[in-house]
Design a protein around this motif. Structure first.
Motif, PDB file in Angstrom:
ATOM      1  N   PHE A 226       0.832  -1.206   0.000  1.00  0.00           N
ATOM      2  CA  PHE A 226       0.000   0.000   0.000  1.00  0.00           C
ATOM      3  C   PHE A 226       0.867   1.258   0.000  1.00  0.00           C
ATOM      4  O   PHE A 226       0.622   2.191  -0.765  1.00  0.00           O
ATOM      5  N   VAL A 227       1.886   1.282   0.855  1.00  0.00           N
ATOM      6  CA  VAL A 227       2.767   2.450   0.930  1.00  0.00           C
ATOM      7  C   VAL A 227       3.496   2.666  -0.390  1.00  0.00           C
ATOM      8  O   VAL A 227       3.596   3.801  -0.885  1.00  0.00           O
ATOM      9  N   ILE A 228       3.978   1.591  -1.002  1.00  0.00           N
ATOM     10  CA  ILE A 228       4.671   1.713  -2.290  1.00  0.00           C
ATOM     11  C   ILE A 228       3.712   2.175  -3.375  1.00  0.00           C
ATOM     12  O   ILE A 228       4.062   2.986  -4.242  1.00  0.00           O
ATOM     13  N   PHE A 229       2.469   1.679  -3.325  1.00  0.00           N
ATOM     14  CA  PHE A 229       1.476   2.069  -4.320  1.00  0.00           C
ATOM     15  C   PHE A 229       1.095   3.546  -4.212  1.00  0.00           C
ATOM     16  O   PHE A 229       0.564   4.125  -5.173  1.00  0.00           O
ATOM     17  N   LEU A 230       1.335   4.175  -3.046  1.00  0.00           N
ATOM     18  CA  LEU A 230       1.050   5.596  -2.897  1.00  0.00           C
ATOM     19  C   LEU A 230       2.061   6.468  -3.625  1.00  0.00           C
ATOM     20  O   LEU A 230       1.781   7.619  -3.946  1.00  0.00           O
ATOM     21  N   ILE A 231       3.252   5.915  -3.886  1.00  0.00           N
ATOM     22  CA  ILE A 231       4.285   6.649  -4.616  1.00  0.00           C
ATOM     23  C   ILE A 231       3.862   6.756  -6.090  1.00  0.00           C
ATOM     24  O   ILE A 231       3.372   5.777  -6.663  1.00  0.00           O
ATOM     25  N   PRO A 232       3.991   7.928  -6.702  1.00  0.00           N
ATOM     26  CA  PRO A 232       3.621   8.042  -8.121  1.00  0.00           C
ATOM     27  C   PRO A 232       4.280   6.953  -8.967  1.00  0.00           C
ATOM     28  O   PRO A 232       5.496   6.753  -8.894  1.00  0.00           O
ATOM     29  N   PHE A 233       3.463   6.249  -9.723  1.00  0.00           N
ATOM     30  CA  PHE A 233       3.873   5.140 -10.595  1.00  0.00           C
ATOM     31  C   PHE A 233       4.384   3.919  -9.816  1.00  0.00           C
ATOM     32  O   PHE A 233       4.808   2.940 -10.421  1.00  0.00           O
ATOM     33  N   GLY A 234       4.326   3.989  -8.489  1.00  0.00           N
ATOM     34  CA  GLY A 234       4.772   2.855  -7.681  1.00  0.00           C
ATOM     35  C   GLY A 234       3.943   1.614  -7.934  1.00  0.00           C
ATOM     36  O   GLY A 234       4.476   0.494  -7.968  1.00  0.00           O
ATOM     37  N   ALA A 235       2.623   1.798  -8.112  1.00  0.00           N
ATOM     38  CA  ALA A 235       1.745   0.650  -8.335  1.00  0.00           C
ATOM     39  C   ALA A 235       2.092  -0.066  -9.632  1.00  0.00           C
ATOM     40  O   ALA A 235       2.035  -1.297  -9.711  1.00  0.00           O
ATOM     41  N   VAL A 236       2.452   0.699 -10.652  1.00  0.00           N
ATOM     42  CA  VAL A 236       2.788   0.101 -11.946  1.00  0.00           C
ATOM     43  C   VAL A 236       4.094  -0.682 -11.846  1.00  0.00           C
ATOM     44  O   VAL A 236       4.182  -1.855 -12.235  1.00  0.00           O
ATOM     45  N   VAL A 237       5.113  -0.038 -11.303  1.00  0.00           N
ATOM     46  CA  VAL A 237       6.443  -0.646 -11.251  1.00  0.00           C
ATOM     47  C   VAL A 237       6.478  -1.855 -10.310  1.00  0.00           C
ATOM     48  O   VAL A 237       7.132  -2.869 -10.589  1.00  0.00           O
ATOM     49  N   ALA A 238       5.744  -1.761  -9.186  1.00  0.00           N
ATOM     50  CA  ALA A 238       5.830  -2.798  -8.155  1.00  0.00           C
ATOM     51  C   ALA A 238       4.818  -3.923  -8.327  1.00  0.00           C
ATOM     52  O   ALA A 238       4.912  -4.931  -7.623  1.00  0.00           O
ATOM     53  N   MET A 239       3.869  -3.790  -9.250  1.00  0.00           N
ATOM     54  CA  MET A 239       2.813  -4.791  -9.374  1.00  0.00           C
ATOM     55  C   MET A 239       3.364  -6.199  -9.645  1.00  0.00           C
ATOM     56  O   MET A 239       2.939  -7.168  -8.991  1.00  0.00           O
ATOM     57  N   PRO A 240       4.295  -6.402 -10.583  1.00  0.00           N
ATOM     58  CA  PRO A 240       4.819  -7.761 -10.782  1.00  0.00           C
ATOM     59  C   PRO A 240       5.478  -8.329  -9.530  1.00  0.00           C
ATOM     60  O   PRO A 240       5.318  -9.513  -9.213  1.00  0.00           O
ATOM     61  N   ALA A 241       6.216  -7.478  -8.792  1.00  0.00           N
ATOM     62  CA  ALA A 241       6.859  -7.935  -7.553  1.00  0.00           C
ATOM     63  C   ALA A 241       5.812  -8.302  -6.507  1.00  0.00           C
ATOM     64  O   ALA A 241       5.987  -9.262  -5.745  1.00  0.00           O
ATOM     65  N   ALA A 242       4.712  -7.542  -6.460  1.00  0.00           N
ATOM     66  CA  ALA A 242       3.656  -7.826  -5.493  1.00  0.00           C
ATOM     67  C   ALA A 242       2.987  -9.170  -5.792  1.00  0.00           C
ATOM     68  O   ALA A 242       2.697  -9.949  -4.877  1.00  0.00           O
ATOM     69  N   VAL A 243       2.741  -9.460  -7.064  1.00  0.00           N
ATOM     70  CA  VAL A 243       2.152 -10.749  -7.440  1.00  0.00           C
ATOM     71  C   VAL A 243       3.117 -11.889  -7.105  1.00  0.00           C
ATOM     72  O   VAL A 243       2.715 -12.930  -6.567  1.00  0.00           O
ATOM     73  N   ALA A 244       4.401 -11.688  -7.412  1.00  0.00           N
ATOM     74  CA  ALA A 244       5.400 -12.723  -7.102  1.00  0.00           C
ATOM     75  C   ALA A 244       5.496 -12.942  -5.596  1.00  0.00           C
ATOM     76  O   ALA A 244       5.535 -14.093  -5.117  1.00  0.00           O
ATOM     77  N   GLY A 245       5.547 -11.862  -4.823  1.00  0.00           N
ATOM     78  CA  GLY A 245       5.631 -11.989  -3.374  1.00  0.00           C
ATOM     79  C   GLY A 245       4.414 -12.657  -2.774  1.00  0.00           C
ATOM     80  O   GLY A 245       4.522 -13.470  -1.837  1.00  0.00           O
ATOM     81  N   ALA A 246       3.234 -12.321  -3.301  1.00  0.00           N
ATOM     82  CA  ALA A 246       2.003 -12.951  -2.811  1.00  0.00           C
ATOM     83  C   ALA A 246       2.013 -14.444  -3.093  1.00  0.00           C
ATOM     84  O   ALA A 246       1.578 -15.254  -2.263  1.00  0.00           O
ATOM     85  N   THR A 247       2.533 -14.835  -4.245  1.00  0.00           N
ATOM     86  CA  THR A 247       2.630 -16.260  -4.587  1.00  0.00           C
ATOM     87  C   THR A 247       3.571 -16.981  -3.624  1.00  0.00           C
ATOM     88  O   THR A 247       3.277 -18.092  -3.156  1.00  0.00           O
ATOM     89  N   ILE A 248       4.699 -16.352  -3.318  1.00  0.00           N
ATOM     90  CA  ILE A 248       5.658 -16.944  -2.379  1.00  0.00           C
ATOM     91  C   ILE A 248       5.015 -17.102  -0.998  1.00  0.00           C
ATOM     92  O   ILE A 248       5.198 -18.125  -0.325  1.00  0.00           O
ATOM     93  N   MET A 249       4.242 -16.099  -0.570  1.00  0.00           N
ATOM     94  CA  MET A 249       3.594 -16.170   0.732  1.00  0.00           C
ATOM     95  C   MET A 249       2.539 -17.270   0.767  1.00  0.00           C
ATOM     96  O   MET A 249       2.436 -18.016   1.740  1.00  0.00           O
TER      97      MET A 249
END
Length: 262
Positions: A226-249
């Protein structure tokens, strides 16, 4: 044990574990830049749609405020303008809040085939993909839209009261942002873990049960996203990492009995 028979690891360290899963996902996409670029495509499409929507909202926020306040037509020009400018700002601010909350769900719906493949690649690198029953793409997308709308309804139940409380002095600047980050973070985790959990045949209620039973890592993971997504364009850049991290969890903590290919 949780409601579907999986072991639960509770404790203070759980929140930090959730943060760790995100950075593990970030490390995975750093080692697989091609997958990161692949995962950017639906996020960029969603970004364009959201930018256009927010521009339109900003353009017509004043008109919406005027439409919502017909009782002020007879007021003095200064008082009327002050009210409608304030209400227009509130409407646009609420739109911004909702855009942050709904961006993940919209991106996952748009990018269902993209993120399904990315999630499978993560699991392949971890020892094998759990293969559930094949579901037609149209049915998978329809289910994702339905589940996202249900999740959005839950989010609004919390977000709208918190948004209103944000105007309360002191409380609105201290307690409300913390609660808002926790609520938004938890539901971001709900959305991001959907792909890997659905692969294991877990329905929406079962997914909620798993995450509620192990809230600390769900909050840790979701809050950092959520905090990263608040950064301009953070949601776009971090989305693949978020999906990968969620899969690992999901694989390592939430459904450890389902980590091997049947």
């Amino acid at each position: 044990m949780n409601s579907i028979g999986q072991p639960i690891r509770r404790g203070v360290g759980g929140f930090a574990d959730g943060i760790k899963y995100f950075f593990q996902g970030l490390g995975w996409v750093a080692r697989n830049p091609g997958q990161w670029l692949f995962g950017l495509i639906p996020a960029l499409i969603a970004l364009v749609l959201y930018v256009v929507t927010l521009v339109l909202l900003g353009t017509y926020a004043g008109d919406l405020a005027a439409w919502a306040t017909p009782f002020a037509d007879g007021w003095s020009a200064g008082t009327q303008n002050a009210l409608r400018v304030l209400l227009g700002l509130v409407i646009f601010a609420l739109g911004l809040v909702l855009s942050v909350i709904t961006f993940t769900a919209a991106t996952l719906v748009i990018g269902e085939p993209f993120y399904e493949k990315l999630s499978e690649r993560v699991e392949e690198d971890m020892g094998g993909v759990y293969k559930g029953a094949d579901v037609p793409l149209w049915r998978s997308i329809a289910r994702s839209v339905r589940d996202s709308l249900i999740t959005l309804a839950y989010v609004l139940m919390f977000t709208i009261p918190l948004f209103a409380l944000g105007f309360v002095p002191v409380v609105g600047q201290t307690v409300v942002p913390v609660l808002g980050a926790a609520v938004s973070g938890f539901f971001l985790t709900v959305e991001l873990t959907t792909i890997a959990m659905e692969r294991r045949g877990l329905a929406r209620k079962q997914r909620f049960a798993l995450l509620r039973a192990d809230k600390s890592p769900a909050l840790g993971f979701g809050v950092v996203v959520f905090v990263i997504f608040l950064i301009p364009f953070g949601a776009v850049v971090a989305m693949p990492a978020a999906v990968a991290g969620a899969t690992i969890m999901v694989r390592g903590r939430l459904t450890p009995h389902h980590t091997t290919t049947p």
